[in-house]
Design a protein around this motif. Structure first.
Motif, PDB file in Angstrom:
ATOM      1  N   PRO A   1     -24.851  -3.819 -16.326  1.00 29.14           N
ATOM      2  CA  PRO A   1     -24.573  -4.603 -15.459  1.00 29.14           C
ATOM      3  C   PRO A   1     -23.037  -5.214 -15.050  1.00 29.14           C
ATOM      4  O   PRO A   1     -22.377  -5.871 -15.914  1.00 29.14           O
ATOM      5  CB  PRO A   1     -25.325  -5.830 -14.716  1.00 29.14           C
ATOM      6  CG  PRO A   1     -26.499  -5.708 -15.465  1.00 29.14           C
ATOM      7  CD  PRO A   1     -26.512  -4.844 -16.884  1.00 29.14           C
ATOM      8  N   ASP A   2     -21.894  -4.655 -14.038  1.00 28.24           N
ATOM      9  CA  ASP A   2     -20.822  -5.074 -13.886  1.00 28.24           C
ATOM     10  C   ASP A   2     -20.237  -6.057 -14.072  1.00 28.24           C
ATOM     11  O   ASP A   2     -19.226  -6.922 -14.546  1.00 28.24           O
ATOM     12  CB  ASP A   2     -20.302  -4.227 -12.442  1.00 28.24           C
ATOM     13  CG  ASP A   2     -20.232  -2.654 -12.398  1.00 28.24           C
ATOM     14  OD1 ASP A   2     -20.243  -2.430 -13.855  1.00 28.24           O
ATOM     15  OD2 ASP A   2     -20.255  -2.105 -11.348  1.00 28.24           O
TER      16      ASP A   2
ATOM     17  N   GLU B   1     -33.835  -5.439 -14.343  1.00 24.94           N
ATOM     18  CA  GLU B   1     -33.423  -4.328 -13.975  1.00 24.94           C
ATOM     19  C   GLU B   1     -34.434  -4.290 -12.888  1.00 24.94           C
ATOM     20  O   GLU B   1     -34.411  -3.691 -11.183  1.00 24.94           O
ATOM     21  CB  GLU B   1     -33.051  -2.890 -13.992  1.00 24.94           C
ATOM     22  CG  GLU B   1     -31.886  -2.667 -15.211  1.00 24.94           C
ATOM     23  CD  GLU B   1     -32.004  -1.300 -16.246  1.00 24.94           C
ATOM     24  OE1 GLU B   1     -32.756  -0.282 -15.246  1.00 24.94           O
ATOM     25  OE2 GLU B   1     -31.555  -1.376 -17.135  1.00 24.94           O
TER      26      GLU B   1
ATOM     27  N   VAL C   1     -29.437 -10.262 -12.510  1.00 25.19           N
ATOM     28  CA  VAL C   1     -28.481 -10.513 -12.833  1.00 25.19           C
ATOM     29  C   VAL C   1     -28.307 -11.301 -13.172  1.00 25.19           C
ATOM     30  O   VAL C   1     -27.556 -11.795 -12.609  1.00 25.19           O
ATOM     31  CB  VAL C   1     -27.115  -9.346 -12.557  1.00 25.19           C
ATOM     32  CG1 VAL C   1     -25.600  -9.195 -13.595  1.00 25.19           C
ATOM     33  CG2 VAL C   1     -27.420  -7.937 -11.974  1.00 25.19           C
TER      34      VAL C   1
ATOM     35  N   SER D   1     -20.722 -13.650 -17.961  1.00 26.33           N
ATOM     36  CA  SER D   1     -20.249 -13.221 -16.872  1.00 26.33           C
ATOM     37  C   SER D   1     -18.430 -14.124 -16.647  1.00 26.33           C
ATOM     38  O   SER D   1     -18.505 -15.019 -17.424  1.00 26.33           O
ATOM     39  CB  SER D   1     -20.653 -13.675 -15.417  1.00 26.33           C
ATOM     40  OG  SER D   1     -20.384 -15.310 -15.322  1.00 26.33           O
TER      41      SER D   1
END
Length: 416
Positions: free
Chosen positions: A93-94, A246, A251, A274
């Motif tokens: 995940p971004d 997912e 996230v 993060s």
């Protein structure tokens, strides 16, 4: 081997149980010094994904040994680590922008817990309590044990363990009680909530729904509680998707990965964070840095193996293999019909069931007898007490799967 000086993990040497000597492995099989072929039905403790000695991963390891074996990672770097971090960023995940390397699943959890506490300490917020899910297991180092279930695993070490808040497991029909307990606990402003997404491993191969995982994440978000996903076991396709998270659209702020990170070939772990967690440690003040390392952080050979694993995922039909194994496991589990078998369950490539036993639990007397029985059938199956689970490499063929389930059925018939 009876005269070895080796002290093995999770082994009571006083029982004198045989310890086979494995000479080599290939695909879904182990080969022993006495000429046996053993089907690896648990991926050598959940690590081997594509199969043993995958040629692409072995070649990457061999090539890297001729270039750079080891280098301090504090203030230094190397291309395998940089390339692997970029590769992980590309498939994960971004929001998980930072990659911190360590050596094992346990240490990835230790890193995650320290990141969470450092996040709030550096922000000047007095939030240090950790919430955990009942029956969870996160490793065998002190912090990892502290956030796992208390019991026979860690009773002797209780004086070393820190206190945590335990949220009841979301058993079928009792999910709301879990969410209500988490909501109440989050109101007390803990630092973080750590979970094994969708599937609890050593706690008994217990699974719960993606809807519950998503709801737990939402509660943590609403209260500013960091969400730590321990995907050491569930990651790399075990539950049917690259990450279990997912399936819930979740996230986390912090993600732990190991085991299948290198395809199971060599030890390596990452803790993904993060940008907010990273920025909380970014300062002109050296005292605010993240104080964690180990001698072998980001070992170049291990990173090369992990890079090859990413190539396998990108260029080979791994998703197709996982879907095939999932379907083949489902068919065999459904066909396993015996009065002693209960609580049959599956998530992705993992199946589990209970065999009726008067004792039950991890120290069930049936457990060692099952282990010995499966060994006599040339199978590496390591039950959790009277819970039998099957978690093979994705390359396993039908003949080996048939042998596994035939042996489970036979054990139900022959073992009291």
């Amino acid at each position: 081997m009876t005269d070895s000086p080796v002290w093995h993990p999770f082994t009571q040497h006083g029982l004198g149980e045989p310890i086979p000597l494995v000479t080599h492995a290939e695909g879904a099989a182990l080969y022993t010094a006495d000429g046996r072929r053993i089907v690896d039905a648990i991926s050598s403790w959940w690590v081997t994904t594509h199969g043993h000695a995958h040629p692409r991963i072995m070649a990457a390891i061999a090539e890297q040994t001729t270039k750079l074996d080891q280098i301090i990672f504090a203030g230094w770097t190397h291309e395998p680590a940089e390339a692997l971090a970029r590769g992980l960023r590309a498939i994960l995940p971004d929001a998980l922008t930072r990659v911190f390397y360590s050596d094992s699943g346990s240490t990835s959890v230790e890193v995650a817990l320290k990141m969470a506490l450092g996040y709030f300490a550096n922000r000047g917020e007095a939030r240090s309590r950790i919430l955990v899910l009942e029956h969870s297991y996160h490793g065998d180092t002190i912090g990892a044990m502290s956030v796992g279930a208390r019991g026979v695993f860690n009773r002797a070490y209780a004086p070393l363990l820190f206190d945590v808040g335990t949220i009841p497991f979301p058993a079928a029909g009792a999910e709301q009680a879990t969410l209500d307990a988490l909501e109440a606990a989050c109101r007390t402003q803990p630092a973080a909530f750590i979970v094994e997404p969708l599937l609890l491993g050593a706690g008994g191969m217990l699974n719960y729904s993606p809807q519950v995982l998503a709801a737990m994440r939402d509660i943590c978000t609403a209260h500013g509680v960091l969400f730590i996903a321990d995907e050491v076991m569930t990651g790399w396709g075990r539950t049917g998707t690259l990450l279990a998270c997912e399936q819930a659209g979740v996230v986390p702020e912090i993600l732990c990965l190991s085991k299948g990170l290198t395809g199971g070939a060599v030890p390596l772990a990452v803790t993904m964070a993060s940008e907010g967690v990273y920025q909380a440690h970014l300062s002109q003040d050296r005292a605010a840095m993240f104080f964690h390392s180990s001698s072998y952080t980001a070992n170049p050979i291990a990173c090369a193996a992990a890079l090859a694993n990413l190539d396998v995922w990108r260029e080979e039909p791994v998703a197709t293999r996982i879907a095939s194994l999932t379907a083949r496991q489902a068919a065999r589990l459904a066909a396993l019909d015996h009065p002693r078998v209960s609580a049959k369950r599956q998530i992705g490539t993992v199946t589990a069931l209970e065999i009726a036993d008067a004792d039950g639990g991890y120290l069930s007397a049936l457990g060692p007898r099952l282990l010995a029985f499966f060994g006599s059938r040339d199978l590496l199956l390591r039950p959790l007490g009277n819970t039998v689970y099957v978690m093979p490499p994705y390359c396993i063929d039908d003949a080996d799967l048939d042998a596994i389930y035939a042996a489970i059925g036979e054990a139900c018939e022959t073992l009291d």
